[in-house]
Design a protein around this motif. Structure first.
Motif, short mmCIF file in Angstrom:
data_model
loop_
_atom_site.label_atom_id
_atom_site.label_comp_id
_atom_site.label_asym_id
_atom_site.label_seq_id
_atom_site.Cartn_x
_atom_site.Cartn_y
_atom_site.Cartn_z
N ARG A 1 -5.17 2.46 1.00
CA ARG A 1 -5.90 1.21 1.19
C ARG A 1 -4.95 0.03 1.01
O ARG A 1 -4.20 -0.03 0.02
CB ARG A 1 -7.06 1.08 0.21
CG ARG A 1 -7.99 -0.08 0.53
CD ARG A 1 -9.11 -0.16 -0.47
NE ARG A 1 -10.07 0.91 -0.35
CZ ARG A 1 -11.15 0.86 0.44
NH1 ARG A 1 -11.37 -0.20 1.20
NH2 ARG A 1 -11.99 1.88 0.47
N THR B 1 0.85 -1.19 0.00
CA THR B 1 0.00 0.00 0.00
C THR B 1 0.89 1.23 0.00
O THR B 1 2.11 1.14 0.18
CB THR B 1 -0.94 0.01 1.22
OG1 THR B 1 -1.87 1.09 1.09
CG2 THR B 1 -0.15 0.21 2.51
N GLY C 1 -14.87 1.36 6.78
CA GLY C 1 -13.77 1.28 5.84
C GLY C 1 -14.12 1.57 4.39
O GLY C 1 -13.28 1.37 3.51
N LEU D 1 -15.35 1.18 -2.84
CA LEU D 1 -14.28 0.76 -3.72
C LEU D 1 -14.81 -0.20 -4.79
O LEU D 1 -15.40 -1.24 -4.47
CB LEU D 1 -13.16 0.10 -2.92
CG LEU D 1 -11.99 -0.42 -3.74
CD1 LEU D 1 -11.26 0.73 -4.42
CD2 LEU D 1 -11.02 -1.22 -2.88
N TYR E 1 -9.05 5.67 -3.88
CA TYR E 1 -9.04 4.28 -3.45
C TYR E 1 -9.65 4.10 -2.06
O TYR E 1 -9.86 2.97 -1.63
CB TYR E 1 -7.60 3.75 -3.42
CG TYR E 1 -6.92 3.78 -4.76
CD1 TYR E 1 -6.93 2.66 -5.59
CD2 TYR E 1 -6.29 4.93 -5.22
CE1 TYR E 1 -6.31 2.70 -6.84
CE2 TYR E 1 -5.68 4.97 -6.46
CZ TYR E 1 -5.69 3.85 -7.25
OH TYR E 1 -5.09 3.88 -8.49
N ALA E 2 -9.88 5.18 -1.35
CA ALA E 2 -10.42 5.09 0.01
C ALA E 2 -11.30 6.29 0.28
O ALA E 2 -11.19 7.34 -0.38
CB ALA E 2 -9.27 5.03 1.04
N THR F 1 -2.77 5.74 -2.18
CA THR F 1 -4.01 4.97 -2.25
C THR F 1 -4.72 4.92 -0.90
O THR F 1 -5.94 4.97 -0.84
CB THR F 1 -3.74 3.53 -2.72
OG1 THR F 1 -2.93 2.84 -1.75
CG2 THR F 1 -3.04 3.52 -4.07
N ARG G 1 -15.81 -0.02 2.25
CA ARG G 1 -15.59 -1.19 1.40
C ARG G 1 -16.57 -1.24 0.23
O ARG G 1 -16.25 -1.78 -0.84
CB ARG G 1 -15.72 -2.47 2.24
CG ARG G 1 -14.70 -2.54 3.36
CD ARG G 1 -14.84 -3.82 4.18
NE ARG G 1 -13.93 -3.82 5.32
CZ ARG G 1 -12.65 -4.16 5.26
NH1 ARG G 1 -12.14 -4.55 4.11
NH2 ARG G 1 -11.89 -4.13 6.34
#
Length: 804
Positions: free
Chosen positions: A267, A261, A452, A457, A471-472, A265, A454
């Motif tokens: 993540r 990582t 997070g 993404l 990415y996050a 990014t 999730r």
């Protein structure tokens, strides 16, 4: 006195919340020197689906011992051709080759590599490539920045020569292919870049043969690697369309069995192509040209599964999901825009005929069943985006027809959410569906961010790792629906309390939303947090009623500027490698390269404005509001007068969404996402307000007004008894004072409601917050004795009563 200093106090509170949220940053691993030599081996087109113990045993063992991740090969050209990928590696920034190419294709001619002395090499086209990237492209990349940061470098193969060439075209040491004994060559410089070939085409058999050949060459590199060396293997570019995620593996001291990582990014398991150059320099302990590198050094994090097959399944899954997301997202947003346009057209005749009339003249009212169905369709339309976000919890991308599976899952979630809103307590109230939909949307997006992000993404309404932009944290669409849901929820809560407490409620709800959006632990969008701060401030200062005056707008602007300046000061005090986007932009302004960032932002805004279906949503929503809902027959003006806190929330949403989109380079995308939630709910609430336009209540008791509670009613104390908000309640979209409108009183009004020309006082559902409505038997629905309305008043229309 308190009323005069209230805007200042609110501004200070919002600023404190915003700066606190943005200043805190999660701990980041600091890259340390881990090697004396770095070998960067590139295999164009290599994906995780090409890696297994039989076809690529060397790479399999290397991945077993080292750290792995999914590599986004974004460059300045899409798709990223092999020469673009190698050039981006050497620049540490998004770069592209300037050779002639067909639309969407790769350069027609191969790279020319000259060897005049037999030791190094020369790229005669390098000077024009540097000029092309420096003057024509918005990233300001300088090809050769990586090789300029070390004393000498080695290149093996033509692709490696592109990455290793200095800005003037010189390659220090060059070999067209690996020699019989690569040890002396790989040990001659601290940095070696090796082109291991290409894995291209869509035919599995061809890919297998090419992957085996590249793996055999990798085995020779590993056997000849210098002592205490770091070997990076990367699928350096695309070789087929559309783009995919590729292989990234790091093997060396300090890189054992983890996820790759980087700060770019944020993540675990994801890396960008521009991160490879700073990773190599960080491993060697060399200083980095921060002004030239967009990438950040990679680090290895733990929590990787022990079983390599299980670990590799994660990046392979991400590649499949990202590919499916790109195929589905365009159709989803186009369909959403089309449905909302049709709903906007369908709502116009209903708005025209929604208001009851006292006399025989006037249009025939629309059937109650039709209105009920349209209301449910509006609720479903508003819930579509959060439902699509939740749909990514189901692995729909693994099916044979992923688009149809996603559509089915989303439709089921929309139906479930609509049913939940329909049968929720208070649905029959005017603001019942608005509060339920806004709260449900805020809850869905907020929980995803808290866990997070999730679902964001590679999600259809999130962001794709293939695009390389994010990415996050929160996506553009997620930001739009979250800020709209949070502000409307705050307005709904504020409307239910005493007018004096409404600004505090807006600040409390909006301040929490600012923390969620801006915190690097959560939404990781400082620009969005600054925009939301401005929206919260606007909503807070007009939530109690009155005009949006210059002074109030000034306080809101000062709050947003204070948050931005406060975060900028904190961010600039951090080391250069740990700064956020705002700190990097201000640093670029200081060293004279900020023009590239401004140019990129303006270019992204224009491209998004022209190409995004969300632009259609924003424009259609704005047209519906301006040419229909804000008209005298549209109901929104009446809604704003009766519920000033809701008016404030919608005004704050517009401010935050416009600022967030423009500053984030997303044009009207944030506004379009917010409109997908807000506009259907505004239309539904307007329909309901118009449906109660002929209802009446008696004036509030004098003692209540004497006590300053001019907008509270009865024992419930929720809402205006006179349908307004006191003498400063505000009637227009900006809160102009006006005579209190008649009708649509909330719950708790101990008065008989009788509509002129109607035999049954409660036939249309009674007041806005009492679904049962008043009874015609001389008492209200809760048994309170009614107060008869004089016959003269009953015979007059509601407009006449309001005018008198």
């Amino acid at each position: 006195m308190l009323r005069r200093i209230a805007p200042a106090l609110l501004t200070v509170l919002v600023v404190a919340l915003g700066v606190t949220a943005l200043a805190a940053r999660p701990p980041q691993g600091t890259p340390q020197r881990t090697a004396d030599f770095v070998v960067l081996a590139g295999i164009a087109g290599l994906r995780w689906e090409d890696v297994d113990p039989q076809r690529t045993p060397t790479l399999w063992r290397m991945a077993q011992d080292g750290s792995i991740g999914s590599l986004s090969v974004r460059s300045a050209h899409r798709p990223t051709c092999p020469v673009d990928g190698w050039l981006t590696v050497g620049a540490g920034s998004f770069a592209a080759w300037n050779g002639s190419r067909a639309a969407g294709g790769c350069p027609a001619t191969a790279v020319t590599v000259e060897q005049p002395d037999g030791i190094g090499a020369n790229l005669p086209d390098q000077e024009s490539v540097v000029q092309y990237n420096q003057q024509r492209l918005p990233w300001g990349a300088l090809p050769g920045s990586l090789s300029e940061s070390v004393r000498c470098s080695v290149a093996v193969g033509p692709g490696a020569a592109v990455a290793a060439a200095r800005p003037f075209g010189r390659v220090d040491r060059y070999a067209p292919a690996l020699p019989a004994d690569p040890r002396p060559l790989l040990g001659s410089c601290v940095l070696s870049i090796v082109d291991l070939g290409t894995v291209g085409g869509a035919d599995p058999a061809t890919r297998e043969v090419e992957a085996r050949a590249a793996d055999a060459e990798l085995a020779r590199v590993l056997a000849a690697r210098p002592p205490r060396s770091l070997v990076l293997v990367a699928g350096i570019s695309d070789t087929t369309q559309p783009s995919r995620l590729h292989v990234a593996v790091a093997d060396g001291p300090g890189w054992e069995r983890g996820w790759l990582t980087s700060a770019s990014t944020g993540r675990d398991g994801y890396l960008q192509l521009v991160d490879l150059a700073p990773t190599a320099l960080a491993a060697l302990g060399r200083p980095m040209p921060e002004r030239l590198f967009l990438g950040r050094p990679a680090i290895s994090t733990g929590d990787r599964p022990t079983d390599l097959a299980e670990a590799i399944a994660a990046p392979a899954n991400a590649d499949r999901e990202a590919a499916a997301q790109r195929a589905v997202s365009g159709g989803f947003f186009a369909l959403l825009a089309g449905v909302q346009v049709l709903l906007a057209l369908a709502i116009l005749p209903l708005l025209r005929r929604a208001r009851p009339h006292a006399g025989p003249a006037g249009p025939t009212p629309v059937s109650g069943r039709i209105v009920a169905v349209v209301e449910l369709l509006l609720v479903a339309a508003a819930l579509t985006v959060p439902a699509a976000l939740l749909a990514d919890a189901v692995p729909w991308w693994r099916g044979e027809h992923p688009g149809w599976i996603f559509a089915g899952v989303t439709a089921l979630l929309v139906a479930a959410g609509t049913a939940a809103v329909r049968f929720a307590p208070g649905y029959a109230n005017t603001l019942g569906p608005v509060g339920a939909v806004a709260g449900l949307t805020t809850l869905v997006v907020g929980l995803d961010v808290l866990t997070g992000a999730r679902l964001q993404l590679n999600g259809v309404v999130g962001y794709s790792a293939l695009q390389g932009g994010r990415y996050a944290g929160l996506s553009t669409v997620g930001l739009g629906v979250f800020l709209a849901g949070a502000l409307v929820s705050g307005g709904w809560f504020a409307q239910r309390v005493h007018r004096g407490w409404r600004p505090a409620v807006m600040v409390a709800v909006g301040g929490l939303a600012v923390v969620v959006v801006g915190s690097p632990y959560l939404g990781a969008d400082p620009v969005g947090a600054i925009a939301l701060t401005a929206g919260v401030s606007v909503a807070a200062v007009i939530s109690a009623g009155g005009w949006l005056t210059i002074s109030r707008l000034a306080w809101a602007t000062m709050a947003a500027l204070a948050v931005g300046i406060g975060f900028a000061v904190v961010d600039l005090r951090r080391p250069a490698g740990e700064r956020g986007s705002l700190g990097r932009f201000l640093s670029a302004l200081g060293d004279g390269t900020g023009g590239f960032a401004v140019h990129r932002s303006s270019t992204e805004n224009f491209e998004t404005l022209v190409n995004s279906p969300l632009t259609v949503l924003a424009l259609v929503g704005g047209l519906l509001v301006w040419f229909a809902l804000l008209q005298p027959w549209g109901g929104l003006m009446r809604l704003f007068g009766i519920y000033p806190a809701v008016r404030a929330a919608l005004a704050g949403t517009v401010v935050a969404a416009v600022l967030g989109g423009v500053l984030d380079g997303a044009a009207l995308d944030v506004m379009g996402a917010a409109a997908a939630l807000v506009v259907p709910m505004a239309a539904l609430a307007s329909l309901r307000v118009l449906g109660h336009a002929a209802d009446r209540t008696r004036p509030a008791p004098a003692r209540s007004r004497a006590n300053g509670a001019d907008d509270e009613s009865g024992p419930g104390g929720v809402g205006p008894v006179d349908g307004g908000d006191g003498p400063t309640g505000g009637g227009g979209p900006l809160g102009a004072a006006h005579p209190a409108p008649v009708g649509d009183p909330p719950t708790g009004t101990p008065a008989t409601v009788t509509r002129a020309g109607s035999d049954a006082p409660g036939e249309h559902g009674g007041d806005a917050d009492d679904p049962a409505g008043p009874t015609a038997s001389g008492s209200t629905s809760d048994g309170t004795p009614s107060v008869p309305v004089p016959p003269r008043q009953v015979s007059r229309s509601s407009t006449e009563v309001a005018a008198s």
